[in-house]
Every structure is written in structure tokens, then in C-alpha cells.
Design a protein around this motif. Structure first.
Motif, PDB file in Angstrom:
ATOM      1  N   MET A  60     102.806 -26.328  51.249  1.00 54.71           N
ATOM      2  CA  MET A  60     101.367 -26.327  51.273  1.00 54.71           C
ATOM      3  C   MET A  60     100.870 -25.910  52.660  1.00 54.71           C
ATOM      4  SD  MET A  60     100.273 -29.665  49.057  1.00 54.71           S
ATOM      5  CE  MET A  60     100.770 -29.855  47.360  1.00 54.71           C
TER       6      MET A  60
ATOM      7  N   THR B 198      95.725 -24.378  44.594  1.00 51.95           N
ATOM      8  CA  THR B 198      96.597 -23.802  45.621  1.00 51.95           C
ATOM      9  C   THR B 198      96.945 -22.369  45.213  1.00 51.95           C
ATOM     10  OG1 THR B 198      98.800 -24.245  44.734  1.00 51.95           O
ATOM     11  CG2 THR B 198      97.673 -26.087  45.805  1.00 51.95           C
TER      12      THR B 198
ATOM     13  N   THR C 107      99.992 -23.031  48.922  1.00 47.87           N
ATOM     14  CA  THR C 107      98.954 -23.123  49.940  1.00 47.87           C
ATOM     15  C   THR C 107      97.674 -23.699  49.331  1.00 47.87           C
ATOM     16  OG1 THR C 107      99.826 -21.211  51.102  1.00 47.87           O
ATOM     17  CG2 THR C 107      97.561 -21.827  51.583  1.00 47.87           C
ATOM     18  N   THR C 108      97.238 -24.862  49.816  1.00 48.78           N
ATOM     19  CA  THR C 108      96.022 -25.489  49.299  1.00 48.78           C
ATOM     20  C   THR C 108      94.805 -24.718  49.799  1.00 48.78           C
ATOM     21  OG1 THR C 108      97.119 -27.640  49.401  1.00 48.78           O
ATOM     22  CG2 THR C 108      94.731 -27.644  49.126  1.00 48.78           C
TER      23      THR C 108
ATOM     24  N   ARG D 268      98.320 -18.838  40.818  1.00 44.38           N
ATOM     25  CA  ARG D 268      97.905 -20.011  41.595  1.00 44.38           C
ATOM     26  C   ARG D 268      98.197 -21.263  40.785  1.00 44.38           C
ATOM     27  NH1 ARG D 268      92.952 -17.478  40.457  1.00 44.38           N
ATOM     28  NH2 ARG D 268      92.874 -16.736  42.609  1.00 44.38           N
TER      29      ARG D 268
END
Length: 370
Positions: A1, A30, A35-36, A117
Motif C-alpha cells: 500500500m 486502491t 496503493t491506497t 483496482r
């Protein structure tokens, strides 16, 4: 993340965020690599965080530290394999309280199978976990109760049937006959007491026990309860002592049930006392209450068991308690009888081998007019 830019303001993404903002539970988005990039408003309201430019580690700051390793490993496995993610985890609120949430994430997959995502939600399951824990606790209590009940009911039955068969065959002298009859009577009374305790516990728990309240003198109740337990005390060479009291101690109560309450406390003290020791009872005024203390020199109570000593079917040490017999209902019945009289029952002990003290406090009544 890892950190990333926010979702582009495309119409479909705006609609998605509006939908997630309308949900009651926290939600997040994410990128494909974990990746948030966005949290909804319920997330910020619950955690007390402010929408940051960098979402990278915001979830790490609110999840319970002891859960982070397992959470990260589970999330990495789901992300790398493109599988749905699910895990229960404690999350800290804005007030600093940790509550359990069921965190779930589903991959958004393109036509070629590539993950675009992830969409995730956090559903509050704290109350559900409490219910599960209580249900598991009740199941353990039920299993323990059935095991203890079968043992305690079978033991006197075995003695009764054994002596009944011996006496039926005949050929015994008068001494054996007398010993057999005494054994049968003692065990029949024990079994009757076990059944009576179960019925009393059922009545108390269901609120069906009715009291006949009247102004009652405490000293005669104590004397009667001591006399009732004298045979048990004598069998173990335990001395029962009633400290003198010059005051006339009066309470508003049901004399039969109060004597039962005191009998339970005395029976417990005698049962767990060391042979040859003493059980001391003394009563006195303490402000607007009558305080009755029963001190023994018995096996004592471990500190961890004190908060649970009055719970139904509680066995502080099942192995030890099994040696002494009983269902673990006596003290539970005593406490509920005390509370029905608007009183309070408490226990103290310095630990194993240090004896115990049970204190009963009841509202005092003015002495009867002479």
C-alpha cells in the motif's frame, strides 16, 4: 500500500465515490498494486483522520499494531494472486477505542483478466464477535455443567445402590446394617440438596422466588444456621464460633431464605476448611447496615478467581473442586438471595492456603420496641 495520486475526476468514478460515501460503513479504493488512493467519508468520521494528499500508510495508523503483520501478509497474498481479500481486524476510532471490523476487498478486473483496482469495505462486527464469544462461553459452561452434574448425581446414587444391594443380600450384623442405612440416608440427602439447588437457581434466575419480608432478628438466624451445620463441622473436627454481640441486630427479610443464605456461606466455609481449624462468625452494626462476616482458615481463593466466585457453576479449580463435590451453585444462590434482600455479598482471600472471608451486608432495621 504505497502512495499515489487521487482517482481522476471521471464521471463514473465520481458516481462510484458518491455511492461509497452514502454507505454506512467505511470504504476504500486502491490501485492494482495495493496503493491506497481514496477513503470514503464514514472512514474519516470513524477514525477522526482528515483527507490527506498522501493515503499511503493511513490505514497502518489506525489498525491495531499487533494485527499489522497478519493483515499485511493476508493483503499481499490476495493482491498478488488477484483473489478477494477478507480479514477481521481491530480499528481505532476517533475516541481511541478499538472495535473489530470485517475488512473485505474485491478486485475490479478488466476483460483481459488484469486487475485494475481494488474496492474495499470495513463492516463493524464488534458486537457480533462479543455474541460469538458469549455463545462459546455458554457452550463451555453447558459442557462443564453436564459433566459436573452427571458426576455429582452419579456419586450418591452409586453409594445408595451399592449399599441397597449389600443389605438386600442379608447376612450383615447390626453394625453393618446401621452403617449402610446411614450411608443411604446421607447420600439421599446430598442428592436432594443438589436437586434443590438446581431448582432454587432456576427460580432465582427466572425471578419466580417470592420473599415473605418481616422484621427479623439476626442473632437467632445465625444460631440456627450454625446448629444446622454443626454435624458437618464436627465430622471434620472444625470449630464453629459465634462472636458475642451486645446490640440487637434487626433486618427486614425472609427468615427462611436468610437462614438458607447463611447456611450456604457456612457450608462453603466448612467444606473448604482445613480439618481441626476454626470458622468464626461475627455480626455488628456498620452505619445503616448489618455486617455479617464469616472467616475460615481453609484453602483460600486464588486472586484471579475472586471476580467469578459468585457465578453459577463456577469452579475456580475443577480438579480441586471435584474433590470437595458440589455443583458450584451455593455461592451463586447466596449472592442472589442477598441481592433480593437489597444486600451485598463479597469475598476476600489472601490466596491459596490463606483462608477466606465472606461478608454479607444487609440494610439495618430499627430494633423492635420493648
Amino acid at each position: 500500500m504505497k502512495s499515489a495520486t487521487c482517482i481522476a475526476d471521471e464521471p463514473d468514478q465520481q458516481a462510484l465515490r458518491a455511492l461509497l460515501d452514502s454507505m454506512p460503513q467505511p470504504a476504500w479504493i486502491t490501485e492494482h498494486d495495493g496503493t491506497t488512493i481514496w477513503h470514503n467519508q464514514p472512514w474519516y468520521r470513524y477514525t477522526g483522520a482528515h483527507p490527506p494528499r498522501n493515503h499511503a500508510d493511513s490505514w497502518r495508523q489506525v489498525c491495531a499494531p499487533e494485527a499489522l503483520a497478519a493483515l499485511t501478509a493476508r493483503w499481499d497474498h490476495a493482491r498478488l494472486n488477484g483473489q478477494p481479500y477478507e480479514m477481521e481486524v481491530p480499528i481505532r476510532s476517533a475516541a481511541g477505542e478499538f472495535r473489530w471490523f470485517l475488512a473485505r476487498a474485491q478486485p475490479v478486473v478488466l476483460g483481459n483478466g488484469q486487475v485494475l483496482r481494488w474496492l474495499g469495505t470495513c463492516t463493524d462486527v464488534d458486537q457480533l464477535r462479543r455474541v460469538r464469544a458469549e455463545a462459546a462461553g455458554y457452550a463451555r459452561i453447558k459442557d462443564q455443567l453436564l459433566s459436573t452434574l452427571s458426576h455429582e448425581l452419579r456419586t450418591p446414587l452409586t453409594a445408595i445402590l451399592g449399599w441397597a444391594q449389600v443389605l438386600r443380600r442379608g447376612g450383615r450384623d447390626a453394625a453393618d446394617l446401621q452403617r449402610g442405612l446411614q450411608t443411604i440416608e446421607r447420600n439421599a440427602r446430598l442428592q436432594a440438596q443438589l436437586i434443590e439447588d438446581l431448582l432454587d437457581m432456576s427460580s432465582l434466575s427466572g425471578g419466580r422466588l417470592q420473599l415473605q419480608l418481616r422484621s427479623t432478628a439476626v442473632q437467632p438466624l445465625l444460631a440456627a444456621a450454625l446448629a444446622q451445620q454443626q454435624t458437618l463441622a464436627s465430622a471434620s473436627a472444625i470449630e464453629l464460633e459465634l462472636a458475642p454481640c451486645a446490640d440487637q441486630l434487626m433486618v427486614l427479610g425472609d427468615s427462611e431464605r436468610l437462614q438458607q443464605l447463611l447456611g450456604k456461606l457456612l457450608h462453603n466455609a466448612i467444606k473448604f476448611s482445613t480439618p481441626g481449624s476454626r470458622v468464626r462468625v461475627h455480626a455488628r452494626h456498620e452505619g445503616s447496615t448489618i455486617c455479617i462476616r464469616i472467616d475460615d482458615q481453609g484453602i483460600g481463593i486464588v486472586p484471579g478467581a475472586l471476580p467469578h466466585i459468585f457465578e453459577p457453576f463456577h469452579q475456580a479449580d475443577p480438579g480441586l473442586s471435584r474433590n470437595y463435590g458440589g455443583l458450584g451453585l451455593g455461592l451463586a444462590i447466596a449472592r442472589q438471595l442477598a441481592e433480593l434482600h437489597h444486600g451485598m455479598l463479597s469475598a476476600e482471600s489472601a490466596g491459596l492456603g490463606q483462608g477466606a472471608c465472606f461478608t454479607l451486608r444487609l440494610p439495618a432495621q430499627p430494633p423492635a420496641p420493648e
